[in-house]
Every structure is written in C-alpha cells, then in structure tokens.
Design an enzyme around this catalytic site. Structure first.
Site, PDB file in Angstrom:
ATOM      1  N   ARG B 189     -30.064 -13.212  21.637  1.00  0.00           N
ATOM      2  CA  ARG B 189     -29.083 -13.400  20.576  1.00  0.00           C
ATOM      3  C   ARG B 189     -29.817 -14.022  19.390  1.00  0.00           C
ATOM      4  O   ARG B 189     -30.697 -14.860  19.584  1.00  0.00           O
ATOM      5  CB  ARG B 189     -27.940 -14.337  21.004  1.00  0.00           C
ATOM      6  CG  ARG B 189     -26.877 -13.700  21.886  1.00  0.00           C
ATOM      7  CD  ARG B 189     -25.987 -12.749  21.095  1.00  0.00           C
ATOM      8  NE  ARG B 189     -24.953 -12.136  21.918  1.00  0.00           N
ATOM      9  CZ  ARG B 189     -25.092 -10.978  22.556  1.00  0.00           C
ATOM     10  NH1 ARG B 189     -26.224 -10.313  22.491  1.00  0.00           N
ATOM     11  NH2 ARG B 189     -24.105 -10.488  23.260  1.00  0.00           N
ATOM     12  N   GLU B 218     -25.895 -11.063  11.691  1.00  0.00           N
ATOM     13  CA  GLU B 218     -26.023  -9.619  11.847  1.00  0.00           C
ATOM     14  C   GLU B 218     -24.889  -8.973  11.067  1.00  0.00           C
ATOM     15  O   GLU B 218     -23.742  -9.357  11.279  1.00  0.00           O
ATOM     16  CB  GLU B 218     -25.905  -9.214  13.327  1.00  0.00           C
ATOM     17  CG  GLU B 218     -27.188  -9.401  14.089  1.00  0.00           C
ATOM     18  CD  GLU B 218     -27.068  -9.047  15.557  1.00  0.00           C
ATOM     19  OE1 GLU B 218     -26.261  -8.163  15.908  1.00  0.00           O
ATOM     20  OE2 GLU B 218     -27.788  -9.659  16.359  1.00  0.00           O
ATOM     21  N   HIS B 237     -29.949  -4.236  16.384  1.00  0.00           N
ATOM     22  CA  HIS B 237     -29.207  -4.485  17.626  1.00  0.00           C
ATOM     23  C   HIS B 237     -29.030  -3.217  18.456  1.00  0.00           C
ATOM     24  O   HIS B 237     -27.922  -2.746  18.676  1.00  0.00           O
ATOM     25  CB  HIS B 237     -27.835  -5.121  17.318  1.00  0.00           C
ATOM     26  CG  HIS B 237     -27.305  -5.899  18.489  1.00  0.00           C
ATOM     27  ND1 HIS B 237     -26.750  -7.155  18.362  1.00  0.00           N
ATOM     28  CD2 HIS B 237     -27.245  -5.619  19.809  1.00  0.00           C
ATOM     29  CE1 HIS B 237     -26.379  -7.601  19.564  1.00  0.00           C
ATOM     30  NE2 HIS B 237     -26.669  -6.687  20.452  1.00  0.00           N
TER      31      HIS B 237
END
Lengths: 316, 277
Positions: B189, B218, B237
């Site tokens: 993360r 993000e 991602h």
C-alpha cells in the site's frame, strides 16, 4: 622476444585490462562507437592477440591483414561474427564466454517476459504522460498471468535451461524444442519435448534461445507467427535474424500475436524509421542481455583470461 | 461491491440503513471502517488467496524491470530513439541471480514471491511478526530482524497489510539502513512508504532505485517529485491486473455479496453477517 601486442576493440573495466597487461602491451579502442573495418584492419596489423565484440567482423580479409595474430578472444557467447573455420584453418584459437553470462541473460529474458505479460513499460509511459486519472479501473491495463501459463523454449542450451529453471518458480507448464532431446533436463526441470509447430500452438509465451546458424535464420517468420495463439507473447534473447522483422511487424500490427519483447533485432541497431518502432505492443531493449554487475565484469575477466591463455599457447 | 479504495466510512455507512453487506474486490480492506460494520452487523467480504500469485508475478516484473533497466532501455530505443550502435557499456543493471532479497511481511503473497526468487538462486531473507519455520524449510528462506534485512538486502520488497503499525514503515531511518545499491519494491500500500523520504533517499543516492505499484495518493500527480527521477518505476496499481485474476476476483466478490444479502456465511468473510433477519 618482444612483448606481445594486444588490441581490444572496446573499453573494458580496468580489472579485466590488467589481466591482459600482465602479458602484453594493450591498445584499447577509445571511442564509444566500434572501429570501422578499415580501423580494425589497421590496428590488427601488428597484433598478436585481439579481444573482440559482436560488432567486429573477423573474416579471411581481416586475418590476411593480421599476420602476427595468434589468439582471438570474443566478449560474447555467440560467434556468428567470427569465421571460426577460417581462424582454425590458420591455427588461431578462438575464445568465447559461455556459462558466465547465461544466468544474467536468463534474468533478462524473464524481465522481458514479465514486463510484456504485465505491460510495465507501456503503462509507465501512459502514467507519466498523465493517463492515470481514475484510481482503480477493473479492466484497464489488464495483462496475462505468468504463473501456470505455458512457456515454450526454443533452443535448450545453457540460457534455455536457466530460463526453464526460473520459469519453474512460477509453476509454468514448460515445453521445449531443440535439435536434440535432453532427457536429463526434462527430468530436472519438468520439461516436455514438443515438435516445433506443437510448441508454437500451445505456448502462451515463446522464448527464443537458439544460436544463429543458417538453419535458425528467420526461424520465426509468417507461417510460425500464424501458428501461435492470438494471446501469445514472443521473447527474443538470441540473435536478431532468428526472427523475420517484417513478418513480426505484420503479426503484431494485425493482432496475430499479442505482444513481443526483443533484446536483439535485425539489423542492430534498429533503424529509427523501422515500422516496428511505431507499435505499442512491442518492447525493444538494445542488446543488454548480460549487461549487469557483477556478471559484466566477470565476462570481461574471462575474455581477458582467454586472450592471455591464447597468447601463451595454452588452452583457452 | 467496491473496487479500489473508495473509503467506506462510518458516515457513509450511517447514510445506508439497509446496508447488509460490503463486498471488496481485492484483498486489502483498510479503506472499509470495519468497526462500524461490526457494530451494525454488516458483513464484509474480500478476495484473498486468488490474487497472491498474480501479485507475486507483478512483484517480480517490477523487481526485474528495475534491476535490469528495462524502462530506460525501452526509452533509449523507442522513445528518444538514441540507439545508434552496439555499446556493451550502457544500461548496466544489477544481477538478480545470487542477489539477496528481503521480504517484509510474509503472507501468501510474500510466500509466492519467495518461491519465485529462489528459482533465480536468490538468497531470500524474511521478516514477519510470527516466524514460520515450516516455510523456512519448504522454501529455503531465512528469518532475520527487520534492521538486519534492511542492511544486507540487495532488493527489499514489502508485503504487509496497511495498518497503524505499518504506516510509514519505510521512512528516513529505514532507507538510511539500506545499501546504496539496493532497490525497494512496494506493491503493498502506498502509505507503507514515506514518499518524501523515498524521494530524498533516491535523490541523494542512499538507495539505487525503486519500483512501486502503489502510491500515496492514488493516482499520483504527474508533478510529484518521485516522477522526476529516472531510477523509479511507477505502475498504476496493477498488482492483480490480469484477465484471469480479475475474472476470479469478480466471481468471488459476487459470491460474497450474494451470501451477505441472504444472511448466509460468506465464503471469504472478514466479518460474517450478524443482523436481525
């Protein structure tokens, strides 16, 4: 007897040059670009030994211009730029660097395979261009699973075996084709042998690790690409001319195969206006198969030791 | 059913009195306020296990790409078109074979990464709160302290869930312990890594490179200082982004959702349903 003279056609790391300097006066080609045919002839004129790269054409003409030459050491595994038969006929031993760079080349093959499967170069370029606006999208940049996919290895020499070993860590189903069968490798790495058309039909990933010979020239051309799956990914870490570039361009453009990654091209370097460079589903790296430390240093040192052995009249 | 990290906050839950089930398409559920769900008896499901191999594949893709300069190489040939002659002295990377990999947090994904790394003859070290001697035996990995892992690893890869303890787990002090030639890979993360400390460490040559599949925030803004560096790879991602795995995740999440709506046991539940029928 005067000291031997050695000509080295590209800069090497000092540790490797020092090995040669123990037995010879060393001249190192200083430019970043390789010596031209003329410059090579001139420098080989009084050389007892030469250390070459794949860019140096060592043929009968060059050997005619090098009357003192008694040792050739190549900084590579492939020797398609050296007329080995001619050198042998003249009693000049030719050294090369197997083994030491097989693992690094296999690392690169896996880097290209995984990169193509997961589209890392393309997505990075898109991201840096400002494309990533929505945090998560279920279908953008979808790639393909490598784990448990079918890998087809064409050519099971040292590099092919190292690739097989790495692919095992991903639980890949590995099939290979080679002129000779290798039952020992089949047992050790869990490989299946297949005829070439069968390999092409089954594989999700096809990796080429054959030497360049008249038989392997354009081994992958239109008909072979047509046998491959539309989702297939082709990786070439062998030599550029193993793949027919025009056929590859069409296959990638028309979606006959999904993607390709090449560390070697035909010609090398690839021309800036080559249509292959217009494709999004292709990654090309400039022949960096073994360009890693500590391997590059170890390869240089091996080539240096080969040259020294040749100059001393010992086995390389 | 939620994709990505749209926060599912107490406030949002409060405005949904009929909410029975939250089905996360993914394994991490740090964005769902689980305490509130527990109080309300709302079921929470996720999709563990099936994306471990795909995420491990991506970890290796990023590690190898950074180690072998794939992106600068691609740029050299195809973007800036500078490849004019064979040069054995450019784009030197680091050998992955026989290098040392340090895995921080060894759950299913870490385990899958270790397996792959061992096939490259890497020396694999791991750090996790509870030691797993059975995995050490099975995979040939070595348990070390966190500090030791940072000090000796050539590649450090993070596979921890995001919690209070793991927020900024990698910061200035940790980066200072790492080797100058080391490469950091983060597919866990974004907030596990202090991005400004990472930027400083890379700029000053305290570590050699980084590859991240997750960032903070993000999406990352294109003028973020990390993107000004050429020894960083950033992926948007994509850890679980394959056709095969997204199909499996969607199917699993749907099974969780349907079970939750019926008040039945979720196949993959973080919280099972506990509301009056």
């Amino acid at each position: 007897m005067s000291t031997a003279r050695a000509f080295v056609t590209r800069t090497l790391l000092p540790e490797a040059l020092d090995i040669i300097r123990e037995v010879a006066d060393v001249t190192v080609w200083p430019e970043e670009t390789p010596p031209s045919v003329e410059e090579l002839r001139r420098h080989c004129g009084d050389a007892d030994g030469i250390l070459t790269t794949i860019m140096d054409r060592v043929d009968a003409d060059l050997l005619d211009a090098a009357p003192r030459l008694r040792a050739i050491s190549q900084l590579a595994v492939g020797l398609d730029n050296v007329d080995v038969a001619e050198a042998t006929r003249r009693g000049i031993p030719v050294g090369y660097t197997p083994g030491v760079l097989a693992k690094s080349t296999a690392d690169l093959a896996m880097a290209l395979l995984l990169g193509a499967a997961r589209r890392t170069s393309e997505s990075e370029r898109w991201l840096r261009g400002g494309g990533w606006q929505i945090q998560f999208h279920p279908t953008h940049w979808l790639g393909q699973d490598v784990h448990e996919a079918c890998l087809g290895i064409v050519g099971l020499g040292q590099i092919g075996r190292e690739i097989a070993k790495r692919a095992g860590g991903f639980d890949m189903d590995i099939v290979y084709h080679s002129r000779t069968r290798y039952p020992d490798a089949e047992a050790e790495h869990g490989l299946r042998y297949a005829e070439f058309p069968d390999l092409l039909a089954q594989a999700d990933f096809v990796v080429l690790s054959v030497p360049l010979t008249p038989q392997t020239h354009h081994l992958i051309s239109g008909p072979q690409l047509a046998m491959m799956k539309p989702s297939a990914i082709l990786i070439n870490v062998s030599r550029g001319p193993v793949v027919d570039p025009a056929a590859l361009y069409e296959a990638l453009r028309d979606g006959q195969i999904a993607r390709a990654a090449l560390d070697v091209t035909s010609p090398e370097p690839i021309a800036v206006d080559d249509p292959l460079l217009t494709l999004d589903n292709l990654v090309i790296t400039p022949h960096i198969g073994s360009a890693a430390l500590p391997t590059r240093l170890n390869t240089m040192k091996l080539a240096a030791r080969n040259l020294v052995a040749g100059l001393k009249g010992e086995p390389m | 059913m939620t994709y990505g990290h749209e926060p599912v906050s107490p406030e949002m839950i409060a405005t949904s009195p009929n909410l029975k089930a939250i089905s996360v398409v993914g394994v991490g559920y740090d964005h769902v306020h689980v305490e509130t769900c527990r109080e309300r008896g709302i079921a929470v499901g996720h999709t563990p296990g099936i994306l471990s191999d795909t995420t491990a594949d991506m970890t290796m893709a990023l590690l190898l790409a950074t180690a072998r300069n794939i992106v600068p190489a691609y740029n050299h040939v195809q973007v800036s078109k500078q490849w004019k002659y064979y040069d054995p002295n450019i784009l030197w990377g680091t050998d992955v074979h026989h290098a040392t990999l340090g895995i921080v947090g060894m759950g299913r994904i870490g385990h899958a990464v270790a397996k792959r790394a061992r096939a490259f003859d890497m020396r694999v070290l791991y750090y996790k709160r509870e030691r797993r001697p059975d995995w050490e035996e099975e995979l040939g990995v070595e348990y070390v302290t966190f500090e030791n892992l940072l000090e000796v690893s050539d590649f450090v890869t993070l596979h921890v869930p995001l919690t209070e303890e793991t927020t900024h787990l990698i910061g200035e002090a940790e980066l200072a312990l790492m080797k100058k030639t080391a490469i950091l890979v983060n597919i866990a993360r974004g907030p596990v890594v202090d991005h400004y400390a990472l930027y400083d460490a890379l700029k000053q040559g305290q570590i050699a490179g980084a590859a991240v599949d997750v960032t903070e925030p993000e999406p990352i803004n294109t003028d973020h200082p990390l993107l000004s560096l050429d020894n960083v790879i950033v992926a948007p991602h994509l850890g679980s982004a394959t056709v095969q795995t997204r199909m499996k995740m969607a199917t699993m999440a749907m099974e969780n959702l349907l079970a939750g709506l019926k008040g039945e046991q979720l196949p993959y539940g973080v919280l099972q349903p506990n509301f009056p029928r």
